[in-house]
Structures are given as structure tokens and as C-alpha cells.
Design a protein around this motif. Structure first.
Motif, short mmCIF file in Angstrom:
data_model
loop_
_atom_site.label_atom_id
_atom_site.label_comp_id
_atom_site.label_asym_id
_atom_site.label_seq_id
_atom_site.Cartn_x
_atom_site.Cartn_y
_atom_site.Cartn_z
N SER A 208 36.35 38.00 34.96
CA SER A 208 35.47 38.34 33.85
C SER A 208 35.91 39.67 33.25
O SER A 208 36.53 40.51 33.91
N ARG B 78 26.96 43.96 27.57
CA ARG B 78 25.72 43.22 27.29
C ARG B 78 25.74 42.49 25.96
O ARG B 78 25.33 41.32 25.89
N GLN C 37 27.76 39.42 26.41
CA GLN C 37 27.05 38.44 27.22
C GLN C 37 25.97 37.75 26.41
O GLN C 37 25.76 36.54 26.54
N GLN C 38 25.29 38.53 25.56
CA GLN C 38 24.27 37.94 24.69
C GLN C 38 24.89 36.92 23.74
O GLN C 38 24.34 35.83 23.52
N SER D 143 27.63 35.25 24.31
CA SER D 143 28.04 34.10 25.12
C SER D 143 26.84 33.21 25.44
O SER D 143 26.94 31.97 25.36
N ASP D 144 25.70 33.81 25.80
CA ASP D 144 24.52 33.02 26.12
C ASP D 144 24.03 32.24 24.91
O ASP D 144 23.63 31.07 25.02
N THR D 145 24.07 32.89 23.75
CA THR D 145 23.65 32.20 22.53
C THR D 145 24.58 31.03 22.22
O THR D 145 24.13 29.95 21.81
N SER D 146 25.88 31.24 22.41
CA SER D 146 26.84 30.17 22.15
C SER D 146 26.63 29.01 23.11
O SER D 146 26.76 27.84 22.72
N ALA D 147 26.27 29.31 24.37
CA ALA D 147 26.07 28.25 25.36
C ALA D 147 24.86 27.39 25.01
O ALA D 147 24.81 26.20 25.35
N GLN D 148 23.87 27.96 24.33
CA GLN D 148 22.66 27.23 23.97
C GLN D 148 22.76 26.56 22.60
O GLN D 148 21.81 25.90 22.17
N GLU E 164 20.17 29.65 15.45
CA GLU E 164 20.83 30.43 16.50
C GLU E 164 21.67 31.57 15.95
O GLU E 164 22.81 31.75 16.34
#
Length: 498
Positions: free
Chosen positions: A14, A211, A214-215, A217-222, A231
């Protein structure tokens, strides 16, 4: 070896881990280098300070001895004898310039020593001989460090005179060395504390820097087709590069949403446009088969195939229309109390018109099966059941029966459609309800990959859930769960029938 793989993956796999590792190494090397350099400089400074003190004492003694002509004389005279009066004066001068920590003495050319006059000053000839032995070449101005009886000393050969005399000086540095050891211990404690604190601060800063990524990445995953318009990523107090990346991401999502909207509009428009002419074709084919008395067997067979294909095309168009309506929120579903036993029997009867396979219906014992009423859309529910039965028929070997079961589970009515077919690979079960996704072992069967996605869409629109369990080579079981209707609604529904 395999036990270290997760640790390495977390640390090196990572961006945050790599940043932390690089920063930790930089901080560690920086602290270690600075501390080591500081300790070396401190020790060297103390050594040079001792050497300067010895040089100053020896120079002062040399000045006094030369002033009184105590170092003059031929080498033979110095080697054989030094007048007793002169020797006493030299010893007195040695005593006057020596101290508790510093000792000065003179070595004659024959190896004998002139020591300070005995008194309160320490006078250890063994230590002095060891000090001279540390400089066997008798190099002038060369400082040596020795240890005698647990005591540390530095010794210096100041000068060798023409008369053969050599002026030595020595200083005891045990207390200085102890102080240096205590200093080293404190340095280790302070170094360790500062290192831990620095690493903690670095970890916090790295997490804070990472951070926003990561935010993102999390948005892209959803991100899904349904959330393309909602989104958008809003990142505050982020670095300029991350802010630019978030802006680029939002622009990309906006373009994807626009493209997806155009695609849905195209599918909806084309499906509507194809539906009318296809209905006309189906009508002509059906009437021709019904009323064409002059058709021979080959012509009738060809028209029958054309009618079947037009019906299949019609179902595909209807599926595309349902998907399009579901994406746009215009799917019409009217949920009312539905008798599950009757609906299952109707669906099975319809399925038997297209397949000769045995379909077994299993209902709960007693009156419970007939009384199970679900809150659903009857037409949509039959469509779901027909799709599941058709799917089971398609992937089952000949003569293998299909089981359709009904039971109650709490506040849910459960319908199971089970086959004895090829099954679904375990790693693909979570994708079977996705559009245009087909299992890797289904390549020998025809299909569009839309049937199960339509099932999921309709079941969820009726407030239910659909799931699957499967074993490769032994078959699959699809489970539809629908809300149990309120008993009062069921009675009203039954009494309202004509």
C-alpha cells in the motif's frame, strides 16, 4: 515463509505502508547518524581537551626547566648521571606542575625515570612504564590511551631533547569516561524516546496525508450504475494534487453518468421501436400457421421455428425494457396478497408447455401450504418463477427433474427452485445476478445473461430477496423470499373475488 507474506503485503503493498516505511527509515537513520556523530564528537572533544591540558602542562614545565638550564648537558652526561642537585630541582619542578589527575616525569636515555618529589601526589611507576610502552617508537606529540587496574589514562610524549631526556605527561580520565558512559546511557534513552515520538507523529501525518486518497478509493468502490449521479467526492483540507485528482474523478463520474443515461435511453427507445414490428411479425406467423392449409411439413416447421425465435426475441426485448425501467425508476410493480400455492401451480403449468422435463411441486403439509399468502405482484412473480424454471431446465441434464418447494420462514414466504444440473463455481456465486454475467462452465448453453438479473430486479421491486446456493457438478438452488401478507388483507382479497 508464508507467515510473513501478509505482513509484507500490508507494509509494502500500500502507498501508506511504503510512505511509513520510507519515513521510518529516514527518521531512524537520521537519529542514529546524528546521535553517533554527537557521541563521537563529544568523545573526541574530551580527548583533545585532555591532550591540550597535557600539552599545556608539559610546555609550562619545559619553560621552567629550560629557564633553569635543567635540560642542558651532553647526551653522555645525561645517560650516565645527572647531578643530584639538578635532579632534585627537576623533581621539584615535576611536582609543582603535576596534580592529582596529571603526572609529569622525565625519561633518561638509559631508561631510568625522574619522578615528581614524593608527597600527596600519586606516583605509580608501573603505570608510567605502561604509558611509555604504549608509544614504543617514542613519537613526539603522540597521545595514547591506556587502562591500568580499572583506571583509564591518556599519555603524551611531549619532546625528546638533545641531551637524551624525554618529557612525558599523563592524565587520569576515569571520571571523564564514566561521565561519558552516563552521557551515552542518557543519549540512548533520549534517542529512543524521541525516535518513538517521531515515528508516532510520522504515522499520524502519513495517515492524514493518505486519508483523502482512502476516501477517494472507498467512494470508487461503492460506485454503481445507480449512484453515478450522487457519488461526487468532496475532499477538504487536502493537498493540491489530491484535490486535482478528486476533481478529475468527479469529472469522469459525470461523463460516465451522462454516457450511462444515453445508453439507457437508447436501449429503451430501441426496445420500444422493436416491440411493435415484432408483435406484428408474431401475429402474421401465428395466423399463417393456424390458417395455412396449403403448407407442407417443411414450410410449417420453418414457420414454427421463426415463431419460436420471434417469441424469444420478444422476451429479450421485454427484459431490456424491464431493466431500462428499473434503472430509471419507472418499473411498475403492484404488490397485493397473492396465493403462493396457486401461483406456483400456474407457473409450473405454463413451464410444462415448453419443456417435457418433470417438475415436482412440494407444498407444506396440511392446510398451511394453501394458506400461505405473500405480498407480491402476481404477474411479475409468475415471470420470476418461469425464468428460474427455464434457467434450471437449461442447465440440467436430460431426465433430471426440477423441484419447486414452498415453505414459511418467520415473516417470509420462501420459494425454492432446485435443479440437478452443472452447478456454479463457488467463486462466481456472488456474480450470478449481475447483468450479462454467465458462469464460466455455461459456455455450451445459449443465453444472454439477463434472466437472473431480471429475477433480482423484480424480486427486490416486490420487497423481497433472492439468493442461491450451489455445488459444482451437483446442481443449484435459487431461493426467493417475499414478505408474508397480513392475514386481514388475505381474507379481504379472497372475499373480494367474483
Amino acid at each position: 515463509m508464508s507467515t510473513h507474506t501478509p505482513w509484507r503485503k500490508r507494509l509494502l503493498g500500500s502507498l501508506m505502508g511504503q510512505l511509513q516505511l520510507a519515513t521510518y527509515l529516514a527518521v531512524f537513520l537520521g537519529f542514529t547518524g546524528a546521535s553517533t556523530a554527537g557521541l563521537w564528537l563529544s568523545q573526541r572533544s574530551q580527548f583533545l581537551s585532555g591532550e591540550a591540558e597535557l600539552t599545556a602542562s608539559a610546555s609550562s614545565l619545559e619553560t621552567c626547566l629550560l629557564a633553569h638550564n635543567l635540560l642542558t648537558g651532553s647526551e653522555g652526561e645525561a645517560a650516565s648521571q645527572v647531578h643530584e642537585a639538578k635532579a632534585r630541582e627537576i623533581r621539584q619542578e615535576l611536582r609543582d606542575h603535576s596534580s592529582v589527575r596529571t603526572t609529569l616525569w622525565i625519561e633518561k636515555s638509559d631508561g631510568q625515570l625522574l619522578l615528581p618529589t614524593a608527597g600527596h601526589l600519586p606516583n605509580d611507576p608501573a603505570m608510567l612504564h605502561l604509558a611509555m610502552a604504549a608509544n614504543p617508537q617514542r613519537q613526539e606529540g603522540s597521545t595514547r590511551a591506556i587502562s591500568v587496574g580499572g583506571q583509564d589514562y591518556v599519555t603524551l610524549l611531549h619532546r625528546q631533547y638533545p641531551s637524551g631526556l624525554r618529557l612525558w605527561s599523563s592524565a587520569e580520565i576515569t571520571s571523564v569516561q564514566r561521565a561519558q558512559g552516563e552521557f551515552l546511557n542518557w543519549m540512548i534513552v533520549i534517542w529512543g524516546s524521541c525516535l518513538v515520538l517521531s515515528l508516532a507523529v510520522v504515522s499520524h501525518l502519513v495517515r492524514r496525508i493518505i486519508r483523502p486518497l482512502q476516501q477517494l478509493s472507498d467512494t470508487s468502490a461503492q460506485l454503481t450504475a445507480d449512484t453515478l449521479t450522487t457519488e461526487a467526492v468532496e475532499i477538504a483540507n487536502a493537498p493540491v494534487e489530491v484535490t486535482q485528482l478528486a476533481g478529475t474523478y468527479n469529472d469522469l463520474v459525470e461523463r460516465l453518468a451522462e454516457s450511462w443515461n444515453h445508453q439507457r435511453q437508447f436501449v429503451s427507445a430501441v426496445s420500444h421501436e422493436l416491440r411493435t414490428p415484432l408483435t406484428i411479425v408474431q401475429g402474421y406467423l401465428h395466423r399463417t400457421l393456424k390458417r395455412g392449409s396449403n403448407l407442407d411439413g417443411v414450410q410449417r416447421q420453418g414457420l414454427g421455428v421463426a415463431e419460436e425465435e420471434s417469441l424469444r426475441m420478444g422476451r429479450l426485448i421485454n427484459d431490456l425494457l424491464d431493466l431500462s425501467r428499473g434503472d430509471s425508476g419507472q418499473l411498475q410493480v403492484s404488490c397485493k396478497p397473492v396465493s403462493m400455492a396457486d401461483t406456483l401451480q400456474e407457473a409450473i403449468n405454463l413451464a410444462r408447455t415448453t419443456t417435457e422435463r418433470e417438475i415436482q411441486l412440494e407444498l407444506p403439509d396440511g392446510s398451511e401450504g394453501a394458506s400461505l399468502v405473500a405480498l407480491a405482484d402476481g404477474d411479475r412473480l409468475r415471470q420470476v418463477l418461469l425464468d428460474l424454471i427455464e434457467n434450471a431446465d437449461k442447465y440440467s441434464p436430460e431426465q433430471a427433474e426440477i423441484r419447486v418447494g414452498l415453505h414459511r420462514a418467520g415473516t417470509k414466504v420462501c420459494v425454492e427452485v432446485e435443479d440437478n444440473g452443472i452447478g456454479i463455481p463457488a467463486d462466481e456465486l456472488e456474480h450470478v445476478f449481475e447483468r450479462f454475467r454467465r458462469a464460466s462452465n455455461s459456455s455450451q448453453r445459449s443465453g444472454t445473461g439477463l434472466g437472473l438479473s431480471i429475477v433480482k430486479l423484480l424480486v427486490e421491486a416486490m420487497g423481497g430477496e433472492v439468493s442461491v446456493r450451489s455445488e459444482l457438478g451437483r446442481g443449484s438452488c435459487f431461493v426467493v423470499q417475499l414478505p408474508l401478507a397480513d392475514p386481514a388483507q388475505s381474507i379481504d382479497a379472497e372475499t373480494s373475488k367474483p
